[in-house]
Design an enzyme around this catalytic site. Sequence first.
Site, PDB file in Angstrom:
ATOM      1  N   ASN A  11     -60.960 -19.490 -33.888  1.00 59.76           N
ATOM      2  CA  ASN A  11     -61.325 -19.922 -35.241  1.00 59.76           C
ATOM      3  C   ASN A  11     -60.723 -18.933 -36.232  1.00 59.76           C
ATOM      4  O   ASN A  11     -61.224 -17.822 -36.383  1.00 59.76           O
ATOM      5  CB  ASN A  11     -62.862 -19.973 -35.352  1.00 59.76           C
ATOM      6  CG  ASN A  11     -63.331 -20.328 -36.746  1.00 59.76           C
ATOM      7  OD1 ASN A  11     -62.514 -20.696 -37.612  1.00 59.76           O
ATOM      8  ND2 ASN A  11     -64.624 -20.217 -36.987  1.00 59.76           N
ATOM      9  N   LYS A  13     -60.662 -19.056 -39.355  1.00 58.23           N
ATOM     10  CA  LYS A  13     -61.440 -18.981 -40.608  1.00 58.23           C
ATOM     11  C   LYS A  13     -60.488 -19.009 -41.817  1.00 58.23           C
ATOM     12  O   LYS A  13     -59.448 -19.664 -41.748  1.00 58.23           O
ATOM     13  CB  LYS A  13     -62.358 -17.747 -40.591  1.00 58.23           C
ATOM     14  CG  LYS A  13     -63.237 -17.708 -39.330  1.00 58.23           C
ATOM     15  CD  LYS A  13     -64.334 -16.689 -39.376  1.00 58.23           C
ATOM     16  CE  LYS A  13     -65.138 -16.749 -38.087  1.00 58.23           C
ATOM     17  NZ  LYS A  13     -66.267 -15.822 -38.080  1.00 58.23           N
ATOM     18  N   HIS A  99     -70.657 -24.518 -38.327  1.00 58.74           N
ATOM     19  CA  HIS A  99     -70.411 -23.088 -38.131  1.00 58.74           C
ATOM     20  C   HIS A  99     -71.391 -22.286 -38.979  1.00 58.74           C
ATOM     21  O   HIS A  99     -71.763 -22.709 -40.083  1.00 58.74           O
ATOM     22  CB  HIS A  99     -68.966 -22.730 -38.499  1.00 58.74           C
ATOM     23  CG  HIS A  99     -68.637 -21.328 -38.095  1.00 58.74           C
ATOM     24  ND1 HIS A  99     -68.976 -20.251 -38.878  1.00 58.74           N
ATOM     25  CD2 HIS A  99     -68.074 -20.831 -36.971  1.00 58.74           C
ATOM     26  CE1 HIS A  99     -68.607 -19.144 -38.236  1.00 58.74           C
ATOM     27  NE2 HIS A  99     -68.061 -19.466 -37.087  1.00 58.74           N
ATOM     28  N   GLU A 101     -71.134 -19.844 -40.877  1.00 57.80           N
ATOM     29  CA  GLU A 101     -70.738 -19.555 -42.265  1.00 57.80           C
ATOM     30  C   GLU A 101     -70.942 -20.773 -43.157  1.00 57.80           C
ATOM     31  O   GLU A 101     -71.216 -20.641 -44.352  1.00 57.80           O
ATOM     32  CB  GLU A 101     -69.287 -19.045 -42.284  1.00 57.80           C
ATOM     33  CG  GLU A 101     -69.219 -17.612 -41.759  1.00 57.80           C
ATOM     34  CD  GLU A 101     -68.081 -17.322 -40.820  1.00 57.80           C
ATOM     35  OE1 GLU A 101     -67.053 -18.026 -40.863  1.00 57.80           O
ATOM     36  OE2 GLU A 101     -68.211 -16.368 -40.030  1.00 57.80           O
ATOM     37  N   GLU A 171     -73.522 -19.008 -31.324  1.00 57.41           N
ATOM     38  CA  GLU A 171     -72.987 -17.866 -32.057  1.00 57.41           C
ATOM     39  C   GLU A 171     -74.127 -17.213 -32.835  1.00 57.41           C
ATOM     40  O   GLU A 171     -74.443 -17.656 -33.962  1.00 57.41           O
ATOM     41  CB  GLU A 171     -71.906 -18.312 -33.032  1.00 57.41           C
ATOM     42  CG  GLU A 171     -70.748 -19.041 -32.368  1.00 57.41           C
ATOM     43  CD  GLU A 171     -69.509 -19.042 -33.263  1.00 57.41           C
ATOM     44  OE1 GLU A 171     -68.578 -18.295 -32.956  1.00 57.41           O
ATOM     45  OE2 GLU A 171     -69.504 -19.758 -34.268  1.00 57.41           O
ATOM     46  N   GLY A 177     -68.643 -11.160 -36.544  1.00 60.86           N
ATOM     47  CA  GLY A 177     -67.869 -10.265 -37.404  1.00 60.86           C
ATOM     48  C   GLY A 177     -68.500  -8.903 -37.607  1.00 60.86           C
ATOM     49  O   GLY A 177     -68.084  -8.146 -38.480  1.00 60.86           O
ATOM     50  N   SER A 217     -68.146 -11.510 -32.042  1.00 60.64           N
ATOM     51  CA  SER A 217     -67.535 -10.228 -31.678  1.00 60.64           C
ATOM     52  C   SER A 217     -67.049 -10.187 -30.223  1.00 60.64           C
ATOM     53  O   SER A 217     -67.164  -9.164 -29.555  1.00 60.64           O
ATOM     54  CB  SER A 217     -68.487  -9.072 -31.965  1.00 60.64           C
ATOM     55  OG  SER A 217     -68.752  -8.992 -33.364  1.00 60.64           O
TER      56      SER A 217
HETATM   57  P1  13P Z   1     -66.025 -12.998 -34.660  1.00 55.84           P
HETATM   58  O1  13P Z   1     -65.355 -13.151 -33.295  1.00 55.84           O
HETATM   59  O2  13P Z   1     -65.114 -12.442 -35.694  1.00 55.84           O
HETATM   60  O3  13P Z   1     -67.332 -12.270 -34.541  1.00 55.84           O
HETATM   61  O4  13P Z   1     -66.372 -14.488 -35.153  1.00 55.84           O
HETATM   62  C1  13P Z   1     -67.023 -15.357 -34.291  1.00 55.84           C
HETATM   63  C2  13P Z   1     -67.007 -16.703 -34.917  1.00 55.84           C
HETATM   64  O5  13P Z   1     -67.665 -16.937 -35.916  1.00 55.84           O
HETATM   65  C3  13P Z   1     -66.155 -17.737 -34.311  1.00 55.84           C
HETATM   66  O6  13P Z   1     -66.414 -18.989 -34.846  1.00 55.84           O
END
Ligand code: 13P
Length: 261
Positions: A11, A13, A99, A101, A171, A177, A217
């Site tokens: 992803n 983003k 997701h 976010e 997640e 992140g 992560s």
């Molecule tokens: P990170 O791997 O940067 O923690 O993000 C995970 C994520 O949100 C994948 O959709």
Amino acid sequence: MSQRKPYVGGNWKMNTNRTTSADLARGVVDGLRDAAHVDVAVFPPFPYLLAVRAILRDRSSSIKLGAQDVYPKPDGAFTGEVSTEMLKDCGVEVVLCGHSERRHVLGESDAHVNAKLRAVLDAGLEAILCVGETLDERNNGHTDPVNQRQVRGGLADVTGDQISRVTIAYEPVWAIGTGKTATPADAQAVHANIRKLIAGMFGQDAAERIRIMYGGSVKPSNAADLFLSPDIDGGLIGGASLKVGEFVPIVRAAASKYTTP
Ligand code: 13P
């Protein structure tokens, strides 16, 4: 050994630009040319979907093209939004729904996530339903109820036929992140409970088939341990998916789990 084929998503983003998205796509395709026993998808930002598709096609790659989001209506006055038909037109095969976010930064409800997921499935596409608890919810002992609510809400009115095109991504919001990863044991416990819930909703066969990815992560250094857990069927990767040298070893760690049925 798992009979579910591992699945890893990158992803991207709101990262990359026209040049770096193409470089990244070429790097991932070339780095995984000989990778078998694993499904892989990449989720570039909307403006770069067509360029990434051209790279995947030119190189005859089996890597799937994914979209990070979609709007549930077919067309109309929804400024700034993108429909399932537009995504299909761009060669998209799989769409992320809910997701963290989008839930926590952009305020999407379970009902809205469900509308998106059903639109994706009705359009014949694959969906990845993302779920996960916040740190407060975890600290208050609400991890399972929150994930169960998001799975139930996200999959409301999905049919027994459609569930075969759904993957779930667990997640935990506090791990995204942040450099903090759920321990394999903690993640495994949540995955097992989600699978149990799927058995209750769609039957044992669907529960055994559905793939549940872990995200938050994931790095080359922790991927193998996470993927060893019996109910963790791959990963949804954020930051590490932006670097070929990190994403490729993570995919390989997932692939090594699979034995052909
Ligand atoms: P990170 O791997 O940067 O923690 O993000 C995970 C994520 O949100 C994948 O959709």
